[in-house]
Design a protein around this motif. Structure first.
Motif, short mmCIF file in Angstrom:
data_model
loop_
_atom_site.label_atom_id
_atom_site.label_comp_id
_atom_site.label_asym_id
_atom_site.label_seq_id
_atom_site.Cartn_x
_atom_site.Cartn_y
_atom_site.Cartn_z
N TYR A 107 40.08 52.74 45.21
CA TYR A 107 39.46 51.49 44.80
C TYR A 107 40.36 50.85 43.75
N CYS A 108 40.54 49.54 43.83
CA CYS A 108 41.22 48.81 42.78
C CYS A 108 40.21 48.46 41.70
N TYR A 109 40.41 49.01 40.52
CA TYR A 109 39.51 48.77 39.39
C TYR A 109 39.93 47.49 38.69
N VAL A 110 38.99 46.58 38.49
CA VAL A 110 39.28 45.30 37.84
C VAL A 110 38.29 45.06 36.71
N ASN A 111 38.75 44.32 35.72
CA ASN A 111 37.88 43.81 34.67
C ASN A 111 37.78 42.30 34.89
N PRO A 112 36.64 41.80 35.38
CA PRO A 112 36.53 40.38 35.71
C PRO A 112 36.71 39.45 34.52
N ALA A 113 36.62 39.97 33.29
CA ALA A 113 36.81 39.14 32.11
C ALA A 113 38.27 38.79 31.87
N HIS A 114 39.19 39.49 32.52
CA HIS A 114 40.60 39.21 32.34
C HIS A 114 41.03 38.02 33.20
N PRO A 115 41.82 37.12 32.68
CA PRO A 115 42.26 35.96 33.47
C PRO A 115 43.11 36.34 34.67
N GLY A 116 43.76 37.50 34.61
CA GLY A 116 44.60 37.93 35.72
C GLY A 116 43.93 38.90 36.67
N GLY A 163 47.85 49.33 48.81
CA GLY A 163 47.14 49.77 50.01
C GLY A 163 45.77 50.36 49.73
N MET A 164 45.11 49.90 48.67
CA MET A 164 43.78 50.40 48.35
C MET A 164 42.74 49.83 49.31
N SER A 165 41.57 50.43 49.33
CA SER A 165 40.57 50.15 50.36
C SER A 165 39.33 49.43 49.87
N GLY A 166 39.18 49.25 48.57
CA GLY A 166 37.99 48.61 48.02
C GLY A 166 38.23 48.18 46.59
N MET A 167 37.25 47.52 46.01
CA MET A 167 37.30 47.09 44.61
C MET A 167 36.20 47.80 43.83
N LYS A 168 36.49 48.15 42.58
CA LYS A 168 35.53 48.81 41.71
C LYS A 168 35.19 47.92 40.52
N LEU A 169 33.90 47.72 40.29
CA LEU A 169 33.39 47.04 39.10
C LEU A 169 32.62 48.06 38.27
N TRP A 170 32.86 48.04 36.95
CA TRP A 170 32.16 48.99 36.09
C TRP A 170 31.26 48.21 35.13
N VAL A 171 31.52 48.23 33.84
CA VAL A 171 30.54 47.70 32.88
C VAL A 171 31.12 46.64 31.96
N ALA A 172 32.24 46.02 32.34
CA ALA A 172 32.82 44.96 31.51
C ALA A 172 32.03 43.67 31.60
N THR A 173 31.45 43.39 32.79
CA THR A 173 30.59 42.22 33.00
C THR A 173 29.48 42.63 33.96
N PHE A 174 28.41 41.86 33.97
CA PHE A 174 27.43 42.02 35.04
C PHE A 174 28.09 41.64 36.37
N CYS A 175 27.64 42.23 37.44
CA CYS A 175 28.28 41.96 38.72
C CYS A 175 28.00 40.56 39.24
N ASP A 176 26.99 39.88 38.71
CA ASP A 176 26.71 38.51 39.14
C ASP A 176 27.22 37.47 38.15
N ASP A 177 28.09 37.88 37.24
CA ASP A 177 28.76 36.94 36.34
C ASP A 177 29.64 36.01 37.19
N PRO A 178 29.66 34.72 36.91
CA PRO A 178 30.51 33.80 37.68
C PRO A 178 31.98 34.19 37.73
N ARG A 179 32.46 34.93 36.74
CA ARG A 179 33.86 35.36 36.76
C ARG A 179 34.13 36.37 37.86
N PHE A 207 32.87 36.02 40.92
CA PHE A 207 32.79 35.35 42.23
C PHE A 207 34.14 35.22 42.94
N PRO A 208 35.22 34.80 42.26
CA PRO A 208 36.50 34.73 42.98
C PRO A 208 36.96 36.09 43.52
N LEU A 209 36.64 37.15 42.79
CA LEU A 209 37.00 38.49 43.24
C LEU A 209 36.21 38.87 44.49
#
Length: 251
Positions: free
Chosen positions: A69-78, A91-107, A109-111
């Motif tokens: 899984y590609c781990y991302v922090n949605p609060a980061h501009p990049g 060649g990763m197979s999914g994306m991982k969200l943890w606790v940096a933002t709520f998963c329904d934060d507008p940031r 959405f592009p992800l």
């Protein structure tokens, strides 16, 4: 056959984490692991890069076993570039969200929209706690909001939402939400309840290794399941979830 859809390499503990994962594969007959790197609750850009590099290293060292899984922090501009690097270069197979933002934060959405384009699942840490709730820790309600907005997204709500009687109820009407019961805070009948509410075909096996494994294996073995339902949970649903020919929207 068992596929573990929720495991980790802990930042700074590469050797210990991967040794534990591989030992479990050998001892318990696990055929494949889906792995994300984790460390700080609010990882900065350099830590995110290091964690994803660890997962990529493990994928290269164990190509028959490890998917990432590609781990991302949605609060980061990049964050979107991080996701694209993880999927297109590593060649990763999914994306991982943890606790940096709520998963329904507008940031987020592009992800999510990029994951829909890739047709890859999104593993979402979700936990409803009586005490100790983290400031931006997603619950089943946030997952339901995201599922409503993006019915074609493939969402994997981790840990049954931390409390299956809260998390499962919140998302049971959204067929694009799958569920894992990774971790150790669950009771004997939680899996039976989840199957009753959402069906066995929306539940995948995950352990949260290297934290735990046998608790989750025992959940499946002791639940009131048919042999066919156990096969769905142990590996068939995960194969379907990661099939890029399928979207989250049911046919």
């Amino acid at each position: 056959m068992i596929i573990d859809a929720h495991t980790h390499i802990w930042g700074g503990r590469y050797d210990d984490s991967t040794r534990t994962l591989l030992r479990a594969c050998e001892r318990f007959g696990i055929s494949k692991l889906y792995v994300s790197g984790l460390r700080s609750h609010d990882s900065d850009e350099s830590e995110i890069a290091s964690l994803n590099a660890d997962v990529y290293r493990f994928m290269k060292e164990q190509p028959d076993v490890a998917e990432g899984y590609c781990y991302v922090n949605p609060a980061h501009p990049g964050a979107l570039n991080v996701l694209k690097r993880g999927i297109e270069q590593y060649g990763m197979s999914g994306m991982k969200l943890w606790v940096a933002t709520f998963c329904d934060d507008p940031r987020v959405f592009p992800l999510v929209e990029q994951c829909i384009e890739y047709r890859i699942p999104i593993l979402i840490h979700s936990f409803h706690k009586t005490v100790g709730q983290l400031p931006y820790e997603t619950t089943g309600i946030h997952v339901a909001n995201l599922a409503e907005r993006y019915p074609e997204a493939k969402l994997l709500m981790a840990h049954f939402g931390g409390n299956c009687y809260h998390g499962i109820k919140a998302v049971r009407d959204y067929p694009n939400v799958w569920h894992d019961f990774s971790g150790s805070p669950f009771r004997r009948d939680d899996l039976d309840y989840a199957v009753e509410q959402v069906g066995a075909d929306r539940i995948v096996f995950g352990s949260d290794m290297p934290i735990t494994y046998l608790v989750n294996y025992g959940q499946v073995e002791e639940a009131e399941l048919t042999a066919e339902q156990r096969e769905l949970i142990y590996y068939k649903n995960t194969i379907r979830l990661f099939d890029r020919g399928l979207s989250g929207r049911p046919s």
